[in-house]
Design an enzyme around this catalytic site. Sequence first.
Site, PDB file in Angstrom:
ATOM      1  N   ASP A  13      -7.580   4.315  -1.013  1.00 20.71           N
ATOM      2  CA  ASP A  13      -8.512   3.667  -1.961  1.00 20.71           C
ATOM      3  C   ASP A  13      -9.608   4.588  -2.508  1.00 20.71           C
ATOM      4  O   ASP A  13     -10.789   4.203  -2.542  1.00 20.71           O
ATOM      5  CB  ASP A  13      -9.171   2.439  -1.305  1.00 20.71           C
ATOM      6  CG  ASP A  13      -8.178   1.357  -0.947  1.00 20.71           C
ATOM      7  OD1 ASP A  13      -6.969   1.566  -1.117  1.00 20.71           O
ATOM      8  OD2 ASP A  13      -8.621   0.287  -0.489  1.00 20.71           O
ATOM      9  N   LYS A  73      -2.279  -2.780  -3.263  1.00 20.34           N
ATOM     10  CA  LYS A  73      -2.520  -3.842  -2.278  1.00 20.34           C
ATOM     11  C   LYS A  73      -3.595  -4.788  -2.783  1.00 20.34           C
ATOM     12  O   LYS A  73      -4.386  -4.429  -3.663  1.00 20.34           O
ATOM     13  CB  LYS A  73      -2.905  -3.238  -0.928  1.00 20.34           C
ATOM     14  CG  LYS A  73      -4.188  -2.446  -0.981  1.00 20.34           C
ATOM     15  CD  LYS A  73      -4.379  -1.686   0.302  1.00 20.34           C
ATOM     16  CE  LYS A  73      -5.709  -0.972   0.305  1.00 20.34           C
ATOM     17  NZ  LYS A  73      -6.872  -1.861   0.168  1.00 20.34           N
ATOM     18  N   CYS A 118     -10.744  -0.587   4.802  1.00 21.50           N
ATOM     19  CA  CYS A 118      -9.356  -0.239   4.495  1.00 21.50           C
ATOM     20  C   CYS A 118      -8.831   0.928   5.320  1.00 21.50           C
ATOM     21  O   CYS A 118      -7.659   0.942   5.685  1.00 21.50           O
ATOM     22  CB  CYS A 118      -9.203  -0.029   2.995  1.00 21.50           C
ATOM     23  SG  CYS A 118      -9.465  -1.595   2.124  1.00 21.50           S
TER      24      CYS A 118
HETATM   25  C1  VGL Z   1     -12.133  -2.301   0.607  1.00 20.79           C
HETATM   26  C2  VGL Z   1     -13.511  -4.115   0.778  1.00 20.79           C
HETATM   27  C3  VGL Z   1     -12.764  -4.797  -0.157  1.00 20.79           C
HETATM   28  C4  VGL Z   1     -11.817  -0.906   1.056  1.00 20.79           C
HETATM   29  C5  VGL Z   1     -11.355  -2.959  -0.317  1.00 20.79           C
HETATM   30  O1  VGL Z   1     -11.125  -0.171   0.323  1.00 20.79           O
HETATM   31  O2  VGL Z   1     -12.253  -0.543   2.171  1.00 20.79           O
HETATM   32  N1  VGL Z   1     -13.197  -2.889   1.167  1.00 20.79           N
HETATM   33  N2  VGL Z   1     -11.691  -4.209  -0.697  1.00 20.79           N
END
Ligand code: VGL
Length: 212
Positions: free
Chosen positions: A12, A110, A155
């Site tokens: 991410d 995702k 994540c």
């Molecule tokens: C994430 C919160 C919501 C992350 C993704 O990438 O850690 N955290 N969506």
Amino acid sequence: MYNPTNALILVDIQNDFLPGGALAVPHGDEVISVANQLIPHFELVVATQDWHPREHASFASNHPGQEIGNVITVEGLDQIMWPVHCVQNTPGAEFADDLNTDRVSHIFKKGTDPHFDSYSGFFDNGHHTATGLSDFLKAKHVQRVFVLGLATDYCVKFTVLDALQLGFETVLIEDGCRGVNLNEGDVAAAIATMRQHGAEVRQTAQVLQPAS
Ligand code: VGL
Ligand code: ZN
């Protein structure tokens, strides 16, 4: 160069998680250069991408009366109320401009199901649906995964825990991660949990110069 049974998983590294983004992770931009430094040392590199529809259940704005940071129950699971972030096909969902994605062989999206959040790169939070990452790695005979990215306490943590549960030797590249720290100590607790479950915790310099 690590042998092909190793893979690097970039979690991410997207604009919305960088300073100025919708769900900014403090110092999140500092993971980009770490990722770029490590990528050439791996034969197999994959990335995960948080990729939500606008009506996603994790967005506080989709739940009248809820505020960011609240925890509610959605489909039987605890769900943190997040700001609108990483909406499909928006600039915030794109990978960081400076991230070198040339050698990323596959991107695993995702959080696409509006009803379920998905912190791990392998499964949604209810473990209902697989992203395909595990099958992909197993087809390439990957035995060991190295994980870095955003955010340490969400994540990255759940990607590491699922990797361990799936039987991958798992290395957390600690200096290649930054966390949200919604509550003070969350990042330290996340790292402790990953370690307890069997993750090796290493720094980039150790990965680049493995002890002989
Ligand atoms: C994430 C919160 C919501 C992350 C993704 O990438 O850690 N955290 N969506
Ligand atoms: Zn998300």
